[in-house]
Design a protein around this motif. Structure first.
Motif, PDB file in Angstrom:
ATOM      1  N   VAL A 143       2.178   6.740   6.960  1.00 34.88           N
ATOM      2  CA  VAL A 143       2.784   7.981   6.464  1.00 34.88           C
ATOM      3  C   VAL A 143       2.465   8.179   4.993  1.00 34.88           C
ATOM      4  O   VAL A 143       2.075   9.273   4.558  1.00 34.88           O
ATOM      5  CB  VAL A 143       4.313   7.964   6.674  1.00 34.88           C
ATOM      6  CG1 VAL A 143       4.939   9.227   6.069  1.00 34.88           C
ATOM      7  CG2 VAL A 143       4.660   7.881   8.144  1.00 34.88           C
ATOM      8  N   SER A 144       2.620   7.123   4.196  1.00 36.50           N
ATOM      9  CA  SER A 144       2.406   7.240   2.754  1.00 36.50           C
ATOM     10  C   SER A 144       0.955   7.556   2.419  1.00 36.50           C
ATOM     11  O   SER A 144       0.677   8.396   1.551  1.00 36.50           O
ATOM     12  CB  SER A 144       2.828   5.938   2.065  1.00 36.50           C
ATOM     13  OG  SER A 144       4.196   5.671   2.270  1.00 36.50           O
ATOM     14  N   VAL A 145       0.032   6.894   3.103  1.00 34.00           N
ATOM     15  CA  VAL A 145      -1.390   7.155   2.842  1.00 34.00           C
ATOM     16  C   VAL A 145      -1.756   8.575   3.260  1.00 34.00           C
ATOM     17  O   VAL A 145      -2.507   9.270   2.560  1.00 34.00           O
ATOM     18  CB  VAL A 145      -2.266   6.117   3.569  1.00 34.00           C
ATOM     19  CG1 VAL A 145      -3.735   6.516   3.521  1.00 34.00           C
ATOM     20  CG2 VAL A 145      -2.073   4.739   2.954  1.00 34.00           C
ATOM     21  N   PHE A 146      -1.220   9.022   4.396  1.00 28.84           N
ATOM     22  CA  PHE A 146      -1.498  10.391   4.843  1.00 28.84           C
ATOM     23  C   PHE A 146      -0.995  11.413   3.823  1.00 28.84           C
ATOM     24  O   PHE A 146      -1.711  12.350   3.458  1.00 28.84           O
ATOM     25  CB  PHE A 146      -0.825  10.640   6.192  1.00 28.84           C
ATOM     26  CG  PHE A 146      -0.852  12.081   6.626  1.00 28.84           C
ATOM     27  CD1 PHE A 146      -2.005  12.627   7.171  1.00 28.84           C
ATOM     28  CD2 PHE A 146       0.254  12.901   6.457  1.00 28.84           C
ATOM     29  CE1 PHE A 146      -2.045  13.971   7.559  1.00 28.84           C
ATOM     30  CE2 PHE A 146       0.234  14.223   6.832  1.00 28.84           C
ATOM     31  CZ  PHE A 146      -0.928  14.765   7.387  1.00 28.84           C
ATOM     32  N   MET A 147       0.250  11.231   3.343  1.00 29.95           N
ATOM     33  CA  MET A 147       0.812  12.157   2.366  1.00 29.95           C
ATOM     34  C   MET A 147      -0.014  12.180   1.084  1.00 29.95           C
ATOM     35  O   MET A 147      -0.267  13.243   0.509  1.00 29.95           O
ATOM     36  CB  MET A 147       2.262  11.768   2.049  1.00 29.95           C
ATOM     37  CG  MET A 147       3.246  12.018   3.164  1.00 29.95           C
ATOM     38  SD  MET A 147       4.911  11.440   2.750  1.00 29.95           S
ATOM     39  CE  MET A 147       5.300  12.487   1.349  1.00 29.95           C
ATOM     40  N   THR A 148      -0.419  10.998   0.645  1.00 27.85           N
ATOM     41  CA  THR A 148      -1.182  10.918  -0.597  1.00 27.85           C
ATOM     42  C   THR A 148      -2.555  11.559  -0.451  1.00 27.85           C
ATOM     43  O   THR A 148      -3.007  12.295  -1.337  1.00 27.85           O
ATOM     44  CB  THR A 148      -1.326   9.452  -1.032  1.00 27.85           C
ATOM     45  OG1 THR A 148      -0.019   8.890  -1.203  1.00 27.85           O
ATOM     46  CG2 THR A 148      -2.087   9.346  -2.338  1.00 27.85           C
ATOM     47  N   ALA A 149      -3.232  11.277   0.671  1.00 27.52           N
ATOM     48  CA  ALA A 149      -4.559  11.858   0.897  1.00 27.52           C
ATOM     49  C   ALA A 149      -4.476  13.381   0.943  1.00 27.52           C
ATOM     50  O   ALA A 149      -5.319  14.084   0.356  1.00 27.52           O
ATOM     51  CB  ALA A 149      -5.156  11.311   2.191  1.00 27.52           C
ATOM     52  N   LEU A 150      -3.461  13.893   1.630  1.00 23.41           N
ATOM     53  CA  LEU A 150      -3.281  15.343   1.695  1.00 23.41           C
ATOM     54  C   LEU A 150      -3.011  15.913   0.309  1.00 23.41           C
ATOM     55  O   LEU A 150      -3.580  16.942  -0.085  1.00 23.41           O
ATOM     56  CB  LEU A 150      -2.129  15.676   2.647  1.00 23.41           C
ATOM     57  CG  LEU A 150      -1.746  17.153   2.766  1.00 23.41           C
ATOM     58  CD1 LEU A 150      -2.912  17.981   3.293  1.00 23.41           C
ATOM     59  CD2 LEU A 150      -0.521  17.306   3.676  1.00 23.41           C
ATOM     60  N   ASN A 151      -2.167  15.233  -0.441  1.00 20.67           N
ATOM     61  CA  ASN A 151      -1.827  15.710  -1.776  1.00 20.67           C
ATOM     62  C   ASN A 151      -3.024  15.680  -2.712  1.00 20.67           C
ATOM     63  O   ASN A 151      -3.221  16.590  -3.532  1.00 20.67           O
ATOM     64  CB  ASN A 151      -0.685  14.860  -2.339  1.00 20.67           C
ATOM     65  CG  ASN A 151       0.188  15.624  -3.309  1.00 20.67           C
ATOM     66  OD1 ASN A 151      -0.234  16.598  -3.906  1.00 20.67           O
ATOM     67  ND2 ASN A 151       1.415  15.179  -3.468  1.00 20.67           N
ATOM     68  N   ILE A 152      -3.855  14.652  -2.609  1.00 26.73           N
ATOM     69  CA  ILE A 152      -5.054  14.578  -3.438  1.00 26.73           C
ATOM     70  C   ILE A 152      -5.990  15.747  -3.137  1.00 26.73           C
ATOM     71  O   ILE A 152      -6.531  16.389  -4.050  1.00 26.73           O
ATOM     72  CB  ILE A 152      -5.774  13.229  -3.222  1.00 26.73           C
ATOM     73  CG1 ILE A 152      -4.962  12.093  -3.847  1.00 26.73           C
ATOM     74  CG2 ILE A 152      -7.179  13.257  -3.814  1.00 26.73           C
ATOM     75  CD1 ILE A 152      -5.486  10.711  -3.507  1.00 26.73           C
ATOM     76  N   VAL A 181       0.840  -1.205   0.000  1.00 24.55           N
ATOM     77  CA  VAL A 181       0.000   0.000   0.000  1.00 24.55           C
ATOM     78  C   VAL A 181       0.868   1.246   0.000  1.00 24.55           C
ATOM     79  O   VAL A 181       0.650   2.188  -0.775  1.00 24.55           O
ATOM     80  CB  VAL A 181      -0.946  -0.002   1.214  1.00 24.55           C
ATOM     81  CG1 VAL A 181      -1.708   1.320   1.305  1.00 24.55           C
ATOM     82  CG2 VAL A 181      -1.926  -1.161   1.122  1.00 24.55           C
ATOM     83  N   ALA A 182       1.900   1.250   0.858  1.00 20.87           N
ATOM     84  CA  ALA A 182       2.785   2.416   0.939  1.00 20.87           C
ATOM     85  C   ALA A 182       3.491   2.681  -0.387  1.00 20.87           C
ATOM     86  O   ALA A 182       3.611   3.830  -0.828  1.00 20.87           O
ATOM     87  CB  ALA A 182       3.816   2.202   2.047  1.00 20.87           C
ATOM     88  N   ALA A 183       3.965   1.614  -1.029  1.00 19.65           N
ATOM     89  CA  ALA A 183       4.700   1.782  -2.281  1.00 19.65           C
ATOM     90  C   ALA A 183       3.796   2.201  -3.427  1.00 19.65           C
ATOM     91  O   ALA A 183       4.182   3.004  -4.281  1.00 19.65           O
ATOM     92  CB  ALA A 183       5.420   0.480  -2.637  1.00 19.65           C
TER      93      ALA A 183
END
Length: 456
Positions: free
Chosen positions: A170-179, A22-24
């Motif tokens: 961390v990765s999901v949080f960054m992606t959600a924020l970026n979206i 998921v992170a990758a």
């Protein structure tokens, strides 16, 4: 999951692998969201601009991906040998290297931007407006480099400690924020490529801070945040020399990997803006496939590194460590192969809906449909190479990784020119696929060296 366990179950591997997958995979998913947001805006051809601008960061960040890989391998081996002080020293060395490199990229942004876009425009049919908007994207996003690269050390460290769940968070949080920022800046405010860059910059800075909090949480559960710090270990000559040697070899390997991706995008520009935009969108799906499959490779990094850390004891420890290594390699390969077949079926069944979701009706969507078969078969092209990467990273066999990439890249470049000249963009995709198969074949030749090392 610890190095002291007698066996490695498929369930234990999946506990490491699925959060890592998921992170990758969320990173190329973000690229797909960038494509979607720009396609819904008044500036859809900015997809090509972001493609040109982002390839510079792919080149830069993938080049310095050795930070995550070396920290992961060295930390896993230290954890396997129950050397908490060295595990923390590996993190500090990696974070300092990442932060310093990021600051250097910021300081040198003017010459880097100038020469990068000179190269990207050479032989390309991309319009002046596309090149200009790509440069705007670069000028904004470059300020996140110190945070992005320092985060690599934290990501590698969390992976090696078996906390892929934290890595995923961390990765999901960054992606959600970026979206969310993509939608606001691009669709809502109409900023185009500049909006995509601004959203990424904010997400990278925030993600770094969240990663630091998770690292501190792991330290707290391993003796406390203030424990196990030995500053003299940070710069122990033999360990620093080993770290630099591993980092340099993986640096060369990753530089060539990033260059091959950049070459693919640059050669895509020879077929015009629509094909360049289509290849950029398809490349996000291609990367999503490979990086989603990377979960079992990341599990292999941890398990192989811990096994090698255990062999530092007596003869019985070496025998047990070798058995765990063989088990980790076999079981992670089986899971990776099953996942690759599942992805082939997914893209075969869902290819057209995905294309329709990403792009509006028009020349970009038509081009994507033409070249989608290459994405459908891509899981079978990349799975072996990705899995071997994880094994070699965990074993810190950086020299073999470097040599494999040198051979593969030097065959790919001339092959791409000849194939593209014969069969156009289909030829470019064919050469790109062969490149991944070459990586797997060369690493497979050197794989027996790792097993033999358990006798020493």
């Amino acid at each position: 999951m610890t190095a002291s366990a007698d066996t490695i179950s498929y369930r234990a591997i999946l506990r490491l692998a699925w959060p890592a997958s998921v992170a990758a995979s969320v990173t190329p998913l973000l690229g797909a969201v960038d494509v979607w947001a720009l396609a819904q805006s008044a500036r859809p051809l900015d997809i090509a601009a972001v493609g040109l601008g982002s390839v510079i960061f792919s080149l830069a960040y993938w080049t310095f991906g050795f930070i995550r890989m070396s920290v992961a391998g060295l930390t896993a081996q230290a954890a396997g040998g129950e050397d908490e002080a060295e595990a923390r020293a590996s993190l500090i060395r990696g974070a300092m290297i990442g932060g310093a490199v990021g600051l250097a990229l910021v300081a040198l942004q003017l010459p880097i931007g100038y020469f990068a876009f000179e190269l990207l425009s050479t032989g390309s049919e991309a319009s002046a407006e596309t090149l200009s908007n790509g440069r705007t994207y670069f000028d904004i996003r470059i300020w996140g480099a110190p945070f992005a690269l320092a985060s690599y050390a934290a990501f590698g460290w969390l992976t090696a400690r078996g906390r892929t769940d934290y890595l995923m968070a961390v990765s999901v949080f960054m992606t959600a924020l970026n979206i969310a920022l993509d939608y606001w800046f691009v669709v809502g405010l109409g900023w185009g490529a500049a909006g995509v860059a601004a959203g990424t910059l904010i997400a990278e800075i925030t993600g770094f801070l969240v990663a630091v909090l998770f690292v501190l949480s792991v330290m707290k559960s391993h003796g406390g945040i203030a424990a196990h710090w030995r500053p003299d270990n940070f710069w122990h000559p033999a360990r620093v020399k080993r770290t630099l040697s591993i980092n340099f070899d993986i640096f060369i390997r990753t530089l060539l990997l990033a260059f091959c991706f950049a070459w693919f995008v640059q050669r895509s520009g020879a077929f015009g803006d629509a094909t360049l935009a289509a290849n950029q969108a398809l490349l996000q799906l291609f990367l999503f496939t490979g990086l989603a499959l990377d979960g079992t490779a990341i599990a292999a990094e941890t398990l192989v590194g811990q096994a090698l850390g255990r062999k530092k004891g007596g003869a019985r420890d070496r025998v047990a460590a070798k058995a765990r290594y063989v088990m980790a390699v076999r079981k992670t390969f089986i899971l990776a192969g099953a996942a690759a077949v599942a992805f082939v079926l997914f893209y075969w069944l869902a290819g057209d809906p995905l294309i329709a979701l990403l792009t509006p009706e028009g020349p970009i969507r038509a081009a994507m449909k033409t070249y989608m078969p290459w994405v459908i078969v891509s899981p079978l092209m990349v799975v072996i190479g990705f899995q071997l990467d994880g094994i070699f990273i965990g074993a810190t066999r950086a020299t073999e990784m470097r040599d494999s990439m040198i051979v593969s890249a030097f065959i790919f470049i001339p092959a791409s020119l000849w194939f593209a000249g014969q069969w156009g963009n289909h030829g470019l995709w064919a050469a790109f696929s062969i490149y991944f198969l070459l990586r797997a074949a060369t690493l497979m030749v050197w794989l027996p060296r790792i097993e033999k090392s358990f006798a020493n």
